[in-house]
Design a protein around this motif. Sequence first.
Motif, mmCIF file in Angstrom:
data_model
loop_
_atom_site.group_PDB
_atom_site.id
_atom_site.type_symbol
_atom_site.label_atom_id
_atom_site.label_comp_id
_atom_site.label_asym_id
_atom_site.label_seq_id
_atom_site.Cartn_x
_atom_site.Cartn_y
_atom_site.Cartn_z
ATOM 1 N N TRP A 170 11.151 91.170 -99.201
ATOM 2 C CA TRP A 170 10.419 92.134 -98.399
ATOM 3 C C TRP A 170 10.380 93.464 -99.141
ATOM 4 N N GLY A 171 9.450 94.319 -98.743
ATOM 5 C CA GLY A 171 9.344 95.649 -99.326
ATOM 6 C C GLY A 171 9.856 96.678 -98.336
ATOM 7 N N ASP A 172 8.981 97.575 -97.910
ATOM 8 C CA ASP A 172 9.400 98.556 -96.914
ATOM 9 C C ASP A 172 9.246 97.970 -95.516
ATOM 10 N N GLU A 173 9.492 98.812 -94.502
ATOM 11 C CA GLU A 173 9.523 98.315 -93.125
ATOM 12 C C GLU A 173 8.182 97.761 -92.651
ATOM 13 N N ARG A 174 7.099 98.098 -93.321
ATOM 14 C CA ARG A 174 5.805 97.549 -92.934
ATOM 15 C C ARG A 174 5.721 96.052 -93.177
ATOM 16 N N THR A 175 6.557 95.516 -94.077
ATOM 17 C CA THR A 175 6.518 94.091 -94.391
ATOM 18 C C THR A 175 7.474 93.272 -93.533
ATOM 19 N N TYR A 176 8.545 93.868 -93.023
ATOM 20 C CA TYR A 176 9.512 93.083 -92.255
ATOM 21 C C TYR A 176 9.586 93.453 -90.777
ATOM 22 N N THR A 177 8.679 94.331 -90.322
ATOM 23 C CA THR A 177 8.541 94.590 -88.891
ATOM 24 C C THR A 177 7.090 94.310 -88.505
ATOM 25 N N ASP A 178 6.827 94.265 -87.209
ATOM 26 C CA ASP A 178 5.458 94.006 -86.733
ATOM 27 C C ASP A 178 4.785 95.268 -86.204
ATOM 28 N N LYS A 179 5.322 96.424 -86.564
ATOM 29 C CA LYS A 179 4.813 97.679 -86.023
ATOM 30 C C LYS A 179 3.391 97.981 -86.471
ATOM 31 N N LEU A 180 3.034 97.604 -87.683
ATOM 32 C CA LEU A 180 1.718 97.937 -88.211
ATOM 33 C C LEU A 180 0.671 96.879 -87.903
ATOM 34 N N PHE A 181 1.014 95.614 -88.109
ATOM 35 C CA PHE A 181 0.030 94.540 -87.978
ATOM 36 C C PHE A 181 0.271 93.595 -86.801
ATOM 37 N N GLY A 182 1.392 93.770 -86.117
ATOM 38 C CA GLY A 182 1.708 92.840 -85.034
ATOM 39 C C GLY A 182 2.303 91.551 -85.540
ATOM 40 N N GLU A 183 2.644 91.482 -86.821
ATOM 41 C CA GLU A 183 3.292 90.323 -87.418
ATOM 42 C C GLU A 183 4.135 90.769 -88.604
ATOM 43 N N LYS A 184 5.180 90.007 -88.888
ATOM 44 C CA LYS A 184 6.094 90.348 -89.976
ATOM 45 C C LYS A 184 5.639 89.610 -91.230
ATOM 46 N N ILE A 185 4.896 90.310 -92.055
ATOM 47 C CA ILE A 185 4.212 89.693 -93.185
ATOM 48 C C ILE A 185 5.169 89.001 -94.151
ATOM 49 N N ALA A 186 6.331 89.584 -94.353
ATOM 50 C CA ALA A 186 7.265 89.047 -95.353
ATOM 51 C C ALA A 186 7.755 87.647 -95.031
ATOM 52 N N PHE A 187 7.622 87.224 -93.772
ATOM 53 C CA PHE A 187 8.181 85.934 -93.371
ATOM 54 C C PHE A 187 7.110 84.895 -93.036
ATOM 55 N N LEU A 188 5.860 85.249 -93.229
ATOM 56 C CA LEU A 188 4.779 84.300 -92.965
ATOM 57 C C LEU A 188 4.788 83.172 -93.991
ATOM 58 N N GLY A 189 4.329 82.010 -93.573
ATOM 59 C CA GLY A 189 4.207 80.876 -94.483
ATOM 60 C C GLY A 189 5.490 80.101 -94.692
ATOM 61 N N VAL A 190 6.510 80.385 -93.878
ATOM 62 C CA VAL A 190 7.809 79.717 -94.023
ATOM 63 C C VAL A 190 8.256 79.189 -92.666
ATOM 64 N N ASP A 191 8.734 77.942 -92.631
ATOM 65 C CA ASP A 191 9.197 77.347 -91.379
ATOM 66 C C ASP A 191 10.556 77.894 -90.964
ATOM 67 N N LYS A 192 10.783 77.877 -89.665
ATOM 68 C CA LYS A 192 12.086 78.266 -89.126
ATOM 69 C C LYS A 192 13.099 77.135 -89.308
ATOM 70 N N HIS A 193 14.362 77.482 -89.139
ATOM 71 C CA HIS A 193 15.469 76.530 -89.067
ATOM 72 C C HIS A 193 15.587 75.637 -90.297
#
Length: 227
Positions: A134-157
């Motif tokens: 991840w980079g700054d908080e814009r990539t790991y929070t959903d404050k800007l886009f409503g989604e956490k960009i740094a974690f997209l494309g990866v399954d949970k668990h």
Amino acid sequence: MARGIKNLVDEGFRISLVETAFFNGKHEIPHIDAPCEIVIPSGLVPFSKREKSFNLGFEDFVCFYENDIEFRSILTDTEKYVNDLKRFKGVITPDVSFYIDAPLAVQIANIYLNRAIGYYLKQNGIYVIPNIRWGDERTYTDKLFGEKIAFLGVDKHSIVSIGTYGQIQSKESKNYFKEGLSAMIKELEPKVVLVYGPMPKSIFEDFIETTRFVQYPDWIKRMKNKI
């Protein structure tokens, strides 16, 4: 640019790698399916040092925790390396550099490249573990886009990998790293997190009971100590 030298712009940021991919989120990040079973690497060897893995056996996973210039060719000529990488047990997706002060467009593009390369290698029969960065908080929070960009494309668990080597040197970088790590664990709820590099208590102690961490020494330490 000299003729015959490829760059990412030549082919639209490698869109041919993800022609059959599913995409996640508003930014359409390629999705990498979680492996059917979790495999813990016996060791990690940087891409540029992979030939030195011969003395260690092919139990290693290839990783990209090194200067970007050392693995630029995997980004521009991914297809060329498929058979070479199949010699190893698996691959951690490229750790394309994020800079906290880099434009957001660059940070997003690097997340895309990470997943695109990983998707293509997995489609070609390689065991792939997503590297999460991840980079700054814009990539790991959903404050800007409503989604956490740094974690997209990866399954949970499932299993993911992170690198601390060279990433937590300043107070600011440590703060960003810990905040991003906390967000990643909450978002992906990984069963296993591989860590390339040191695991200082000031960053990791709050999460030790949350998931299983498996630490690996950086290449210099590994060679020095023959781990």
